[in-house]
Each structure stands twice: as C-alpha cells, then as structure tokens.
Write an enzyme that holds these catalytic residues in place. Structure first.
Site, PDB file in Angstrom:
ATOM      1  N   ASP A  89      37.778  27.634  -4.423  1.00  0.00           N
ATOM      2  CA  ASP A  89      39.028  27.131  -4.988  1.00  0.00           C
ATOM      3  C   ASP A  89      39.143  25.641  -4.690  1.00  0.00           C
ATOM      4  OD1 ASP A  89      40.004  29.708  -5.776  1.00  0.00           O
ATOM      5  OD2 ASP A  89      40.293  30.111  -3.644  1.00  0.00           O
ATOM      6  N   LYS A 123      38.754  24.663 -11.381  1.00  0.00           N
ATOM      7  CA  LYS A 123      38.622  23.637 -12.408  1.00  0.00           C
ATOM      8  C   LYS A 123      37.163  23.545 -12.841  1.00  0.00           C
ATOM      9  CE  LYS A 123      38.531  19.470 -11.198  1.00  0.00           C
ATOM     10  NZ  LYS A 123      38.637  18.484 -10.248  1.00  0.00           N
ATOM     11  N   MET A 174      53.552  29.522   0.764  1.00  0.00           N
ATOM     12  CA  MET A 174      53.932  29.094  -0.594  1.00  0.00           C
ATOM     13  C   MET A 174      55.443  28.897  -0.651  1.00  0.00           C
ATOM     14  SD  MET A 174      51.355  31.617  -2.679  1.00  0.00           S
ATOM     15  CE  MET A 174      51.327  32.959  -1.505  1.00  0.00           C
TER      16      MET A 174
HETATM   17  N1  SAH Z   1      44.739  33.014   2.250  1.00  0.00           N
HETATM   18  C1  SAH Z   1      45.457  31.896   2.755  1.00  0.00           C
HETATM   19  C2  SAH Z   1      46.826  31.758   2.115  1.00  0.00           C
HETATM   20  C3  SAH Z   1      46.787  31.472   0.643  1.00  0.00           C
HETATM   21  S1  SAH Z   1      48.363  31.219  -0.048  1.00  0.00           S
HETATM   22  C4  SAH Z   1      45.569  32.007   4.277  1.00  0.00           C
HETATM   23  O1  SAH Z   1      45.284  33.049   4.861  1.00  0.00           O
HETATM   24  O2  SAH Z   1      45.912  31.003   4.888  1.00  0.00           O
HETATM   25  C5  SAH Z   1      48.477  29.461  -0.022  1.00  0.00           C
HETATM   26  C6  SAH Z   1      49.568  29.032   0.918  1.00  0.00           C
HETATM   27  O3  SAH Z   1      49.076  29.012   2.248  1.00  0.00           O
HETATM   28  C7  SAH Z   1      50.081  27.628   0.701  1.00  0.00           C
HETATM   29  O4  SAH Z   1      51.048  27.586  -0.312  1.00  0.00           O
HETATM   30  C8  SAH Z   1      50.674  27.308   2.038  1.00  0.00           C
HETATM   31  O5  SAH Z   1      51.937  27.916   2.205  1.00  0.00           O
HETATM   32  C9  SAH Z   1      49.730  28.009   2.968  1.00  0.00           C
HETATM   33  N2  SAH Z   1      48.697  27.103   3.501  1.00  0.00           N
HETATM   34  C10 SAH Z   1      47.364  27.261   3.435  1.00  0.00           C
HETATM   35  N3  SAH Z   1      46.723  26.282   4.088  1.00  0.00           N
HETATM   36  C11 SAH Z   1      47.682  25.475   4.586  1.00  0.00           C
HETATM   37  C12 SAH Z   1      47.664  24.289   5.355  1.00  0.00           C
HETATM   38  N4  SAH Z   1      46.522  23.723   5.762  1.00  0.00           N
HETATM   39  N5  SAH Z   1      48.845  23.717   5.697  1.00  0.00           N
HETATM   40  C13 SAH Z   1      50.003  24.258   5.313  1.00  0.00           C
HETATM   41  N6  SAH Z   1      50.075  25.378   4.577  1.00  0.00           N
HETATM   42  C14 SAH Z   1      48.936  25.982   4.229  1.00  0.00           C
END
Ligand code: SAH
Length: 490
Positions: free
Chosen positions: A39, A61, A175
């Site tokens: 991604d 993309k 999110m």
């Molecule tokens: N699978 C991922 C989550 C995917 S959903 C996990 O386990 O972390 C994507 C969301 O994760 C973003 O919208 C944000 O809320 C959060 N996120 C992921 N990486 C982040 C980061 N480095 N800093 C802040 N929020 C993060």
C-alpha cells in the site's frame, strides 16, 4: 492458467512506520519475495529490502491506473500465487487490525492457495506507546478498546459510540480524523466527561510525529487549530496524562546537515527525540593552491570547528603537513576530530569561545593561520591583532540559507518541546525562512512556549537581538554540554 507448484502468499504486517519495528520474519520474507504487493505510506527502506528482480506492485496506485479495489487485489494475489511465485502482501501495522488481511486470507483459502499471516506491530498500541501513552496502566486503566472512527453512518453494524463511552478504560480510535467531531460528540452524549484527557497522535514513529493533547471537550477545536491530518490516532482516557512524563522531550536541531547524524545520536543517547531541521546549508569552498606554504609559514594552525578539521584533513597532502605544525582548536569536539586522525593538539582554551581561544594564543604565537568558516567571529582576529599577532585566514566553508523541506515542516507544523541553536546564523536563518513562509508570528509563539537553548553567549545574543527569549546556555559550549544543561533544567 496452469497452477504450478510452490506458489504461496504471506500476509505481512510492516509495523507503524519505523523500519526497526518490523519483525525479523517479515524482513526475511521481503528479501525472499518474488512479488510484493504494498500500500502507499510504506517506508521506502522496508520496500528496499526486496531483491533486485522482485516485482513491486503498488496497489494504492498502479501506473496509469487508479487505486485497485479490494476484489482486484484479491484476484491479483491469487493470480501471482498461481504463477508459482512467493508473494508478500505487505500492510501497515498488523494485517488483521483494520487491514483487510482477513478478507484476503478468505479469498486465498477459497482459491486453494496456501497462505500465512505474519503479525505486525499494530499502530493501535505502538503509536500511543511512542507518544508516551501506555494503553493500560495499573490504577489508571485496566482495559482498552480499539475501534475505527471511520464507519459510514447508517451501516448495519454501526458502532454504538454512546455504549463505548460507558465501557471506560482507554479508547483508541483508528482512522479517527475525518469523523472526529461526530465521534467525540457521541462519546460526550454517552456520558464520557468532557474533562477526560484526550490525545491525537499524527504520523507516529516518524520524524514528523506530532502529539496534540487536550480534554475530550476541547480536542476537536485543538485538532482544528493544529490542522491534524491522517494518519492519526485518537486516544481517550486518563492514561493520556502519563505522556507528560513518559514521552521523550522532542528537540529541534537546526544545525547544518553535515552534523546531523552525529547530533541525532548524541540527542538520542541523552533521552531526547531529535527533529533534524537544518536552517542553514553547508557549502564547502575550494582550498587555495598556496595553502601548503601558508601552513608552513605559520607557527600555529587554528581550527575553530570539527567541520573545518574534517575538510582540511580530507586532503592527504595537508593531513601530512599538519603533523609538523603546532595545532590549536576552539574546543574538545574539534580537538577530537584531529586526534581521531592521528594528530596532536597543543592548545585548547579553557573557555570554548573565540575570546577564550584568542587569549590562549596571543601570548604564545607570532604568526597564526586560521582555518575556518567564512562567517567566523571577527573577535578572534581583533584580539589577536591587538596583541600584535600576525593573522592569516583561510575560509574552508561558507553557509547558505537552507532549502531543506524539513525546515519548512518544522516552521509550519512542528511543535518541539525544545529548540537547540548552535550558532547565531542558525537562529537568523530560521526567523528569515519563517518570514518568507508568512509564519513568523506563529513561530514566535511556538518559541515563546518552548525551551530555547543556545550553545554559547554569541548565539544567545543573536537570539535576543531577534527578540527570542533564551532559557538555557551551558557552561561548556559544546552541543553535548547544551543538551546536558537542558536536561538539568527540565
Ligand atoms: N493495520 C493497521 C491499521 C490500518 S487502518 C495497524 O495495525 O496499525 C489505518 C489507520 O491506522 C490510520 O488511519 C491511523 O488511524 C492508524 N495509523 C497507522 N499508522 C499510523 C501512524 N504511524 N501514526 C498514526 N496513526 C497511524
């Protein structure tokens, strides 16, 4: 297409962004992959672990195409595995936490393709941790709930935010930016006190991490003021209060890039989180052809910075010549740079300043050669000349305004706890750039609310001339001395 032997898919978590937080297994699988589907937002360092010939597919993309739908991604995974390939499907955080890894697993299972999940460090726990917020803490929170803030209103399985408000413990919202206001009002309606501490952590585990702390009642407004953007995580609960003591203080380091790595190491070792944002760029100048004669003519050769010493010693002819010279430096860091290369230093003043150096040199030498920056302090030359010392001067480097995007980020969006200035010119150029960006007033407010440190009295004087209050000047005028002094004060 014929199904060949050996094709397999690994659903791999890449952690929250810092390549050091990727599992060993994920790294090995990346190195062995023949196809990688990833991604956007994944670190280029992690992507760089893939072998030279691996097929790298950005499913966010594709060239000439829009973002792939989930169904198209599932199909592509099946297709590549059926070609007999070792396929890594790389995802941020953990693949099974809001990562749609489960859906991809189901599609692979349905197609009879072998697959494995490789868990990753999820942002839900690690991003708060990196900001000094433990999701549980004895006596403060014995449970945490992780939810998505992005559910479409009206969906069948819509989250009951008012019920969530009653669960207590720590609430972690992924999110969480786009529907922040709605979700916060629902929590307040559900009875969570507006005084509950809340935090937004933007771009956790990156140099651009920002932490915005407020009460639940104020967090929406603070997020607007600070223009918090995705990816960010909202944390609600009393554990947020611990960040004040558990988060390492962030320190903006404005010196030029050539000292960046070294400064970063020193700052980390001392418990700070460095934000490198060079406000000046470093320009090496050509060495004059008659430099060897000028070195031989002098009875003392003076270096006023480690940078100058490094430039001069890169020339093997000069490095040899210096073995026959009496050498002086302004301080211990510059001395170290010479000693590391097998030279010995005869003079290091007690006070690491131009004035201290001039006073140490004046009684002992008649012909002094200064090898230094084009912006060196005039005081050194003035004191020497008053003492009838003949001064020759060679400019090894100059400085120019920085064009580093990290500086613009710091001015526009950065909120460091500490600003560390290593020279008057770093201060002057920071203010100039802020003016060009139309952010001068904003920056002044941020400086007024932070700890401002100057490496020595001339830097402090320049900051004060620019109207910036200085909180801290070390007794030893070195970068390390400055950080020690900051630590003592906090
Ligand atoms: N699978 C991922 C989550 C995917 S959903 C996990 O386990 O972390 C994507 C969301 O994760 C973003 O919208 C944000 O809320 C959060 N996120 C992921 N990486 C982040 C980061 N480095 N800093 C802040 N929020 C993060």
């Amino acid at each position: 297409m014929e199904r060949s032997e050996g094709g397999k898919v690994w659903l791999v978590g890449a952690g929250p962004g810092d390549p050091q937080l990727v599992t060993l297994k994920a790294k090995r699988l990346m190195e062995e992959a023949e196809v990688v589907l990833f991604d956007r937002l994944l670190s280029s360092e992690v992507l760089g672990w893939a072998a030279e010939g691996a097929e790298m597919i950005d499913v966010g993309k594709l060239p000439g195409r829009h973002k792939l739908s989930q169904e198209e991604i599932n199909d592509l995974l099946v297709e590549k595995a059926r070609e007999g390939k070792r396929v890594v499907r790389l995802k941020g955080g953990d693949p099974f936490v809001f990562g749609r890894g489960g859906e991809e697993g189901l599609a692979l299972a349905a197609a009879g393709i072998p697959f494995e999940v490789v868990p990753g460090v999820t942002s839900a726990i690690s991003v708060p941790a990196g900001a000094g917020i433990p999701v549980t803490h004895r006596g403060v929170a014995t449970a945490f709930t992780v939810v998505t803030g992005h559910e479409e209103p009206g969906k069948d399985d819509e989250l009951d935010w008012e019920a969530l408000a009653r669960v207590g413990g720590t609430l972690v919202v992924l999110m969480g930016v786009s529907r922040l206001a709605d979700n916060v009002s629902a929590l307040l309606r559900g009875g969570r006190s507006p005084k509950t501490p809340a935090a937004l952590i933007e771009k956790g585990w990156s140099p651009e991490e920002r932490l915005v702390v407020a009460s639940l009642g104020d967090i929406v407004e603070r997020a607007k003021e600070e223009d918090v953007e995705s990816p960010a995580i909202l944390v609600v609960g009393d554990v947020v209060g611990l960040s004040e003591r558990l988060r390492p203080p962030t320190i903006a380091i404005l010196r030029p890039d050539n000292r960046g790595d070294e400064s970063e190491k020193v700052a980390r070792k001392m418990g700070f989180r460095p934000v490198l944002a060079p406000s000046i760029a470093f320009l090496e100048l050509p060495l004059p052809c008659d430099l060897p004669e000028r070195i031989k003519r002098a009875d003392c050769v003076v270096f006023t910075s480690a940078t100058g010493a490094e430039i001069a010693l890169r020339d093997p002819g000069l490095a040899d010549l210096f073995k026959g010279s009496v050498l002086a430096t302004i301080g211990p860091r510059t001395e170290e740079a010479l000693v590391e290369r097998g030279l010995s230093v005869a003079v290091v003043p007690e006070s690491y300043s131009s004035r201290g150096l001039a006073l140490a040199l004046a009684p002992r030498f008649k012909k002094v050669l200064l090898l230094r920056s084009a912006r060196g302090s005039p005081e050194l030359v003035e004191i020497l000349e008053v003492a009838a010392v003949e001064v020759d001067e060679v400019h090894l480097y100059d400085i120019a305004p920085s064009e580093d995007p990290k500086l613009d980020w710091l001015i526009r969006r950065g909120t460091p706890d500490i600003y560390a200035f290593t020279s008057g010119s770093t201060a002057k150029n920071l203010m100039e750039r802020a003016r060009e960006l139309g952010c001068e007033e904003d920056l002044r407010d941020k400086l007024a609310g932070a700890t401002v440190a100057a490496i020595g009295p001339p830097t402090k004087a320049e900051l004060e001339r620019l109207g910036v209050r200085v909180d801290c000047v070390p007794e030893r005028f070195t970068f390390e001395g400055m950080l020690e002094e900051i630590r003592r004060r906090r």
